[in-house]
Design an enzyme around this catalytic site. Structure first.
Site, mmCIF file in Angstrom:
data_model
loop_
_atom_site.group_PDB
_atom_site.id
_atom_site.type_symbol
_atom_site.label_atom_id
_atom_site.label_comp_id
_atom_site.label_asym_id
_atom_site.label_seq_id
_atom_site.Cartn_x
_atom_site.Cartn_y
_atom_site.Cartn_z
ATOM 1 N N LYS A 1 0.849 -1.194 0.000
ATOM 2 C CA LYS A 1 0.000 0.000 0.000
ATOM 3 C C LYS A 1 0.883 1.242 0.000
ATOM 4 O O LYS A 1 1.699 1.431 0.909
ATOM 5 C CB LYS A 1 -0.899 -0.011 1.255
ATOM 6 C CG LYS A 1 -1.671 1.280 1.437
ATOM 7 C CD LYS A 1 -2.578 1.269 2.652
ATOM 8 C CE LYS A 1 -3.111 2.660 2.928
ATOM 9 N NZ LYS A 1 -3.919 2.745 4.133
ATOM 10 N N VAL B 1 -15.771 -10.768 36.286
ATOM 11 C CA VAL B 1 -14.468 -10.167 36.580
ATOM 12 C C VAL B 1 -14.467 -9.821 38.064
ATOM 13 O O VAL B 1 -15.370 -9.135 38.553
ATOM 14 C CB VAL B 1 -14.256 -8.880 35.732
ATOM 15 C CG1 VAL B 1 -12.903 -8.254 36.027
ATOM 16 C CG2 VAL B 1 -14.400 -9.179 34.239
ATOM 17 N N THR C 1 -6.064 3.660 10.659
ATOM 18 C CA THR C 1 -5.211 3.911 11.817
ATOM 19 C C THR C 1 -5.455 2.959 12.992
ATOM 20 O O THR C 1 -4.801 3.100 14.027
ATOM 21 C CB THR C 1 -5.415 5.365 12.295
ATOM 22 O OG1 THR C 1 -6.812 5.658 12.288
ATOM 23 C CG2 THR C 1 -4.692 6.340 11.401
HETATM 24 C C1 LIG Z 1 -15.619 -1.110 9.867
HETATM 25 C C2 LIG Z 1 -14.222 -1.164 10.388
HETATM 26 C C3 LIG Z 1 -13.150 -1.119 9.498
HETATM 27 C C4 LIG Z 1 -11.840 -1.144 9.973
HETATM 28 N N1 LIG Z 1 -10.806 -1.057 9.086
HETATM 29 C C5 LIG Z 1 -9.544 -0.977 9.556
HETATM 30 C C6 LIG Z 1 -8.442 -0.842 8.673
HETATM 31 O O1 LIG Z 1 -8.577 -0.840 7.454
HETATM 32 N N2 LIG Z 1 -7.208 -0.736 9.211
HETATM 33 C C7 LIG Z 1 -6.985 -0.771 10.552
HETATM 34 O O2 LIG Z 1 -5.834 -0.634 10.990
HETATM 35 N N3 LIG Z 1 -8.007 -0.935 11.406
HETATM 36 C C8 LIG Z 1 -9.267 -1.038 10.951
HETATM 37 N N4 LIG Z 1 -10.298 -1.202 11.825
HETATM 38 C C9 LIG Z 1 -9.995 -1.368 13.231
HETATM 39 C C10 LIG Z 1 -9.573 -2.805 13.475
HETATM 40 O O3 LIG Z 1 -10.514 -3.692 12.938
HETATM 41 C C11 LIG Z 1 -9.444 -3.064 14.946
HETATM 42 O O4 LIG Z 1 -8.625 -2.092 15.506
HETATM 43 C C12 LIG Z 1 -8.839 -4.403 15.193
HETATM 44 O O5 LIG Z 1 -9.529 -5.410 14.521
HETATM 45 C C13 LIG Z 1 -8.775 -4.694 16.662
HETATM 46 O O6 LIG Z 1 -9.940 -5.247 17.167
HETATM 47 P P1 LIG Z 1 -9.864 -5.772 18.645
HETATM 48 O O7 LIG Z 1 -8.839 -6.832 18.729
HETATM 49 O O8 LIG Z 1 -9.768 -4.628 19.573
HETATM 50 O O9 LIG Z 1 -11.338 -6.391 18.863
HETATM 51 P P2 LIG Z 1 -12.003 -7.736 18.307
HETATM 52 O O10 LIG Z 1 -11.493 -8.127 16.990
HETATM 53 O O11 LIG Z 1 -13.475 -7.524 18.464
HETATM 54 O O12 LIG Z 1 -11.547 -8.859 19.337
HETATM 55 C C14 LIG Z 1 -12.140 -9.004 20.597
HETATM 56 C C15 LIG Z 1 -11.664 -10.288 21.245
HETATM 57 O O13 LIG Z 1 -12.162 -10.331 22.566
HETATM 58 C C16 LIG Z 1 -12.687 -11.617 22.813
HETATM 59 N N5 LIG Z 1 -13.733 -11.517 23.827
HETATM 60 C C17 LIG Z 1 -14.706 -10.587 23.921
HETATM 61 N N6 LIG Z 1 -15.496 -10.850 24.963
HETATM 62 C C18 LIG Z 1 -15.013 -11.976 25.556
HETATM 63 C C19 LIG Z 1 -15.406 -12.771 26.663
HETATM 64 N N7 LIG Z 1 -16.491 -12.498 27.402
HETATM 65 N N8 LIG Z 1 -14.676 -13.854 26.940
HETATM 66 C C20 LIG Z 1 -13.582 -14.196 26.221
HETATM 67 N N9 LIG Z 1 -13.164 -13.489 25.155
HETATM 68 C C21 LIG Z 1 -13.881 -12.390 24.815
HETATM 69 C C22 LIG Z 1 -13.211 -12.065 21.454
HETATM 70 O O14 LIG Z 1 -13.319 -13.464 21.406
HETATM 71 C C23 LIG Z 1 -12.128 -11.553 20.526
HETATM 72 O O15 LIG Z 1 -11.074 -12.485 20.488
HETATM 73 C C24 LIG Z 1 -11.604 -1.227 11.362
HETATM 74 C C25 LIG Z 1 -12.676 -1.322 12.243
HETATM 75 C C26 LIG Z 1 -13.977 -1.295 11.784
HETATM 76 C C27 LIG Z 1 -15.114 -1.405 12.749
#
Ligand SMILES: Cc1cc2nc3c(=O)[nH]c(=O)nc-3n(C[C@H](O)[C@H](O)[C@H](O)COP(=O)(O)OP(=O)(O)OC[C@H]3O[C@@H](n4cnc5c(N)ncnc54)[C@H](O)[C@@H]3O)c2cc1C
Length: 500
Positions: A71, A181, A337
């Site tokens: 990219k 928790v 980001t």
């Molecule tokens: C529409 C959209 C487009 C995006 N595009 C981009 C992009 O192009 N580039 C970029 O850098 N970022 C992008 N992002 C942001 C990126 O997707 C996130 O920053 C990244 O995926 C991180 O997600 P996360 O790990 O915080 O959450 P999640 O992927 O939601 O992971 C959460 C984790 O917590 C666990 N969990 C939750 N509750 C429990 C529970 N009770 N018990 C056990 N486990 C639990 C789940 O199993 C999972 O493993 C985008 C976001 C969105 C919404």
């Protein structure tokens, strides 16, 4: 311990495993396959290469395992007004000559009637539009040296890749759903998490990477959230993949829509598409229909709807809990980001790593830096919306007339008056990035740096011509993006894969 196995959980786990190697500490990550991950972070910014370097990831292996592409930036369509195309690519517009940044030279030529577009001075933009890619040149004097690059990849494969890497470095993974928790009675610190099947996991430091729900930081510790949707009102996205093309473009595309915008992210095996929109202005069915009408290849799978509120957690580090990823805040993916915020959060945690005493000044400093980073990114995103000439829908009329945050107002005023860009601390984007959006969206300053008038005019014209000619020639000599990827993958070392 780390709660969550999405991109945030596994990046943090991999970074901490690297940092804590050889120290008396263990890392456990809990995730629930039933809940799953958001799985949409597919475009990145150049700082990801620092993360890969820290983790010892071989680029060729990384591309092979994540269906990755390169990219060079983002091309924006219809943002300034319908039909307009501008860009934010990872590079500058030339050398600083006698202390004067190159966009001042561009502005002077423009005032003299030269209609050459800004893009002609951006090496990565010219190369990207030709569908070419190669690593930056090693000769620092070449226009082919001063640019950055990042990747597009399949988010699901990326999480798997990071998991394999972290597990190989000693991170223990526990599958299970956290049902409760427990907090310490004396100070409200987190003591343990309880799984639905009755298992209990204790820890000293808890990383909340549980996604939008903020299982620890919000639900257990009650830390609030600052809503920024008055400036960034999009609150939903519908996403769908479609078949890829033989020649994936080496850049992301972002096209403005009546109440939001649409992304196109080319990978090796498919194209990721998504429509980010404001639900107050367009119903879900219509947003989905707009997306499906405009994707270019055969649709793969069902569209997915995601809801979000742009903003930031009031404190991302509270007591013995640090929120990383979506639990810490959300900025729409206009400049990709999300992963940057995660890796910087992990790096900051290492810089300010606590002992069991959890000195509150560490949390205070961590929160200060994180807040600044979020606010500066927020302002950059708002800029894309507020300097538009569009007034063809209530959404765009809101955007062009809204009152923006004061630091952004100041930036816009300084730019408009003097063609300079004031930068604050924790600024992710430097002057060329701001210039790309200001000029790309037709916010021309009243004047350029008066010292430009001291430069000999024919020499200035000649210098600018030489730069664009050299850029074009060098870009044309690069391999196609497709060939470059194929060559990289075929030359990867057999034993490199952390997923092996
Ligand atoms: C529409 C959209 C487009 C995006 N595009 C981009 C992009 O192009 N580039 C970029 O850098 N970022 C992008 N992002 C942001 C990126 O997707 C996130 O920053 C990244 O995926 C991180 O997600 P996360 O790990 O915080 O959450 P999640 O992927 O939601 O992971 C959460 C984790 O917590 C666990 N969990 C939750 N509750 C429990 C529970 N009770 N018990 C056990 N486990 C639990 C789940 O199993 C999972 O493993 C985008 C976001 C969105 C919404």
């Amino acid at each position: 311990m780390i709660v969550g196995g999405g991109t945030a959980g596994w990046i943090t786990a991999a970074v901490l495993a690297r940092f804590l190697r050889g120290r008396p500490a263990s890392i456990e990550l809990v995730e629930s396959e039933d809940i799953g991950i958001v799985g949409v972070g597919e475009a990145t910014v150049p700082v990801i290469r620092a993360l890969n370097g820290l983790l010892g990831i071989d680029e060729r292996d990384f591309l092979a395992n994540t269906q990755g592409t390169f990219k060079l930036g983002v091309e924006f369509r219809d943002w300034a007004r319908p039909g307009n195309v501008h860009f934010h690519f990872f590079g500058d517009f030339g050398d600083v000559i006698e202390g004067i940044a190159p966009h001042h030279h561009f502005l002077k030529l423009r005032q003299l009637g030269d209609a050459t577009p800004l893009g002609a001075y951006s090496f990565p933009y010219v190369a990207g539009k030709l569908g070419r890619f190669a690593h930056p040149a090693t000769d620092r004097r070449s226009p082919a040296a001063a640019y950055g690059y990042a990747y597009h990849f399949d988010a699901g494969l990326y999480a798997r890749y990071l998991r394999a890497l972290a597990e190989r470095n000693g991170v223990r993974r526990t599958e299970g759903k956290i049902a409760d928790v427990r907090l310490r009675a004396q100070d409200g610190f987190i003591e343990s998490v309880m799984l639905a099947d009755g298992r209990r996991i204790d820890g000293d430091l808890f990383v909340d990477a549980s996604g939008f729900r903020g299982l620890l930081i919000a639900q257990a510790l009650g830390v609030g959230y600052e809503d920024w949707s008055q400036w960034l009102p999009c609150d939903r996205a519908v996403t769908v993949a479609c078949e890829g093309t033989a020649d994936p473009a080496p850049y992301t595309m972002s096209s403005a829509r009546s109440a939001g915008w649409q992304w196109r992210i080319p990978l090796q095996h498919r194209i990721g598409n998504g429509h980010v929109y404001c639900s107050a202005h367009v119903p879900d069915e219509e947003a989905q229909a707009q997306l499906l009408q405009s994707v270019e290849g055969r649709v793969l799978g069902e569209p997915r709807l995601l809801r979000f509120t742009t903003g930031v957690r009031n404190e991302v580090w509270s007591r013995n809990c640090v929120a990383v990823g979506l639990s810490s805040g959300f900025l729409e993916p206009l400049e990709s980001t999300g992963i940057q915020l995660i890796q910087n959060a992990a790096a900051r945690l290492i810089d300010l790593f606590p002992d069991r005493g959890f000195d509150p000044v560490l949390a205070a400093e961590y929160n200060r830096l994180t807040r600044n980073e979020y606010e500066r990114l927020r302002d950059f995103l708002i800029l894309h919306y507020c300097v538009t000439e569009r007034d063809d829908s209530p959404f765009w009329r809101h955007c062009r007339t809204m009152r923006v945050p004061e630091p952004l107002r100041h930036k816009i005023d300084v730019w408009t008056g003097t063609a300079r860009v004031p930068l604050y601390s924790e600024e992710s984007y430097q002057e060329p990035s701001w210039v790309s959006i200001f000029l790309g969206q037709h916010l021309y300053p009243k004047r350029y740096d008066p010292f430009v008038d001291n430069l000999d005019e024919p020499r200035l014209r000649q210098g600018m011509l030489q730069r664009r000619t050299a850029i074009r020639r060098l870009a044309e000599s690069m391999p196609s993006h497709r060939d470059f990827i194929a060559r990289q993958i075929s030359s990867r070392p057999a034993a490199a894969s952390p997923a092996a």
